[in-house]
Design an enzyme around this catalytic site. Structure first.
Site, short mmCIF file in Angstrom:
data_model
loop_
_atom_site.label_atom_id
_atom_site.label_comp_id
_atom_site.label_asym_id
_atom_site.label_seq_id
_atom_site.Cartn_x
_atom_site.Cartn_y
_atom_site.Cartn_z
N LYS A 86 -1.91 -11.13 3.01
CA LYS A 86 -0.97 -10.42 2.12
C LYS A 86 -0.50 -11.35 1.00
O LYS A 86 -0.45 -10.98 -0.16
CB LYS A 86 0.27 -9.98 2.91
CG LYS A 86 0.09 -8.76 3.78
CD LYS A 86 1.45 -8.36 4.33
CE LYS A 86 1.33 -7.43 5.51
NZ LYS A 86 2.60 -7.19 6.18
N GLU A 90 0.84 -1.21 0.00
CA GLU A 90 0.00 0.00 0.00
C GLU A 90 0.87 1.25 0.00
O GLU A 90 0.68 2.18 -0.79
CB GLU A 90 -0.91 0.03 1.24
CG GLU A 90 -1.98 -1.03 1.29
CD GLU A 90 -1.53 -2.31 1.99
OE1 GLU A 90 -0.30 -2.56 2.05
OE2 GLU A 90 -2.42 -3.04 2.47
N GLY A 123 5.91 -1.70 14.70
CA GLY A 123 5.12 -0.70 13.98
C GLY A 123 4.11 0.01 14.87
O GLY A 123 4.01 1.24 14.89
O1 F6P Z 1 0.69 -5.72 8.13
C1 F6P Z 1 0.78 -5.29 9.45
C2 F6P Z 1 1.96 -4.37 9.62
O2 F6P Z 1 3.12 -5.11 9.56
C3 F6P Z 1 1.87 -3.59 10.91
O3 F6P Z 1 2.32 -4.28 11.99
C4 F6P Z 1 2.65 -2.37 10.56
O4 F6P Z 1 2.40 -1.33 11.45
C5 F6P Z 1 2.15 -2.11 9.16
O5 F6P Z 1 2.01 -3.40 8.60
C6 F6P Z 1 3.02 -1.25 8.31
O6 F6P Z 1 4.29 -1.80 8.11
P1 F6P Z 1 5.48 -0.94 7.55
O7 F6P Z 1 5.76 0.17 8.50
O8 F6P Z 1 6.63 -1.88 7.41
O9 F6P Z 1 5.06 -0.39 6.20
#
Ligand code: F6P
Length: 533
Positions: free
Chosen positions: A500, A203, A255
């Site tokens: 995912k 995303e 995160g």
């Molecule tokens: O998919 C979940 C996750 O891994 C969360 O734990 C995290 O906050 C988010 O995706 C975003 O991840 P990143 O900061 O690596 O883009």
């Protein structure tokens, strides 16, 4: 201890929460905790001395205090990912004493990055760092999950302190999010911050590339108006972002625990480095409290134990968070990730199935709006929803104190109504002049409130940066303590991986190159590929 707690609960069936106030005139003092300017009131629950003591014993048996020291000391508490969980180091003062990971003190690097963030934030705020069209008027944070929810929630929460460029947040892969956000922005005066720990999240990387294309249409060197917040500095370089605008953080920052470090850059730009330091100081004060206070004097521990009582002992499957503070409108969403991504697990640390339900479903919305939406169910529905109210003594609008008084009155009235309820007799009396006979009976039954519905209230003087830091750290430690008691790992999130992976093969199907999914998914993909006809 679980059996004892279940027995205590069973032995108290039928005893109403309100009766606890009659037998203990000191209950309002004895079932509250105060620290860092916050007051936690958990009087309006079924907890009494004996069940509270048993819960505190449960926490001691699970080793919550030792585990908290291990976490904040840099031990490898995230065992399935083989790393520490040291978000508390991001808010520890430089003078706090060494915090070592693999023998190395992490604080010098944390503070070096913090100072670089501060220099950058000052330059952006002061206009000496700007875009092709001059000083930045807008900052766009592109990130998702913990790289979005924390800063987006905090920027909204601290709006009265925001005196920097306007901050915007885009998270969703849905192009509508980016398109609507970019529409009013001037590309020549917008700073884009790409926030991603891994710098691979589909995303975020898709949105970042589209934002770069948008900027390239009117700016010669768009990459110069980009900054990156990440643990993957090789990937930020590949994206073309100069190291001087890359703010790195270690893999031991999860995160959903990352708003305290580089991921908080947009907040720092909005409120300024001094206010951001107050935010960190508030959280650090709560860290010290969590480490030092014992038993019933420990606020995060008591929040956790009330949570355990409701979710794992009583079996209530959800919990509502109700901030009577409009600027905390995004707190429920932030807590959904913090709590459910941390403690929504099926196995214990050793891989065996959890013996008790995991984290309850966390949901909510600001009051008083919630009262005109879903509180009907909370008052009269057949399920019990423990509620958490948050309310400030003061708002930031001195000319609107009458609004604030009504806000507080509504908040307190909700918890009182949930506890007290209304009996059939009271309903009959209330309606006696309007109805009679069978119609009186029928109408009265609709106006009965079972009551005895538990809630806690968190009260604080005013939602300022220091207080927001305290509140968020309070919730982090509550989640941690609940996780230790349940015996699970609060710091991994394997449950997000399968979706995912499958999204990649479904994406191939949508582009017409086959699918390895069920007939249902294949049919939906064909319908959508055909334009919905
Ligand atoms: O998919 C979940 C996750 O891994 C969360 O734990 C995290 O906050 C988010 O995706 C975003 O991840 P990143 O900061 O690596 O883009």
């Amino acid at each position: 201890m679980w059996e004892k707690l279940e027995a205590l609960r069973a032995a108290r069936a039928g005893r109403r929460i309100s009766a606890l106030f009659e037998t203990d005139p000191q209950r309002a003092q004895r079932f509250t905790v105060q620290t860092c300017g916050l007051l936690l009131d958990y009087c309006k629950t079924q907890l009494d001395d004996e069940s509270r003591a048993a819960l505190i014993d449960l926490a001691a048996e699970a080793g919550v205090a030792a585990r908290a020291r291990a976490m904040m000391g840099g031990a490898c508490v995230n065992e399935t990912e083989g790393r520490a969980a040291l978000h508390t180091a991001l808010r520890a003062p430089e003078t706090a004493g060494a915090i070592r990971v693999a023998g190395e003190d992490v604080l010098p690097a944390v503070h070096a990055t913090l100072r670089r963030m501060e220099d950058f934030a000052r330059a952006v705020r002061g206009g000496s760092a700007g875009g092709a069209g001059g000083a930045y008027t807008d900052v766009l944070n592109i990130g998702i999950g913990g790289s979005d929810l924390g800063p987006a929630m905090a920027v909204q929460a601290l709006k009265p302190y925001a005196d920097g460029p306007r901050c915007h947040f885009v998270a969703n892969i849905d192009g509508a999010d980016l398109a609507d956000t970019l529409a009013p922005l001037d590309p020549a005066r917008t700073l884009v911050i790409v926030a991603s720990k891994t710098f691979t999240t589909v995303e975020t990387m898709t949105n970042a590339r589209t934002a770069r294309d948008w900027m390239a249409r009117s700016v010669d060197r768009p990459a110069e108006q980009f900054a990156a917040l990440s643990s993957a500095v090789d990937r930020t370089a590949d994206f073309g972002i100069d190291d001087s605008r890359v703010f790195p953080f270690a893999d031991w920052v999860g995160g959903r625990y990352s708003v305290w470090g580089p991921i908080g850059l947009s907040l720092m730009i909005a409120i300024g480095p001094e206010r951001f330091r107050e935010f960190l100081a508030g959280a650090h004060a709560m860290d010290r409290h969590f480490l030092e206070a014992e038993g019933a004097d420990n606020m995060p521990l008591m929040m956790a134990l009330v949570g355990i009582w409701h979710a794992q002992v009583c079996g209530y499957p959800t919990r509502a968070v109700l901030p009577y503070d409009q600027r905390l409108a995004r707190l429920p969403a932030y807590l959904q990730q913090l709590e459910m991504e941390s403690n929504g697990k099926g196995v214990a640390m050793d891989g065996t199935p959890l013996a008790r339900p995991s984290c309850p479903v966390v949901w909510g919305a600001p009051g008083t709006n919630a009262q005109h939406a879903f509180m009907q169910l909370v008052h009269q529905g057949t399920q019990v929803v423990p509620c958490e109210f948050l309310v400030a003594a003061r708002g930031h609008e001195p000319e609107l104190v009458h609004h604030h008084r009504l806000l507080v009155a509504n908040c307190l009235a909700q918890s009182e109504a949930l506890m007290r309820g209304r009996t059939l007799d009271e309903a009959r009396q209330m309606l006696a002049g309007r109805y009679e006979g069978q119609e009186l009976e029928r109408q009265a039954r609709h106006r009965v409130f079972p009551g005895d519905r538990p809630s806690v209230t968190i009260a604080y003087p005013q939602l300022d940066p220091q207080m927001l830091g305290c509140i968020l750290a309070l919730y982090e430690h509550r989640v941690f303590a609940e996780g230790v008691i349940l015996g699970l790992n609060s710091f991994d999130q394997w449950g997000v991986e399968l979706g995912k992976e499958l999204a990649k093969s479904v994406d191939s199907a949508l582009s017409g190159s086959g699918i390895g999914a069920s007939a249902s998914t294949a049919t939906l993909a064909a319908f959508l590929r055909g334009g919905g006809a």
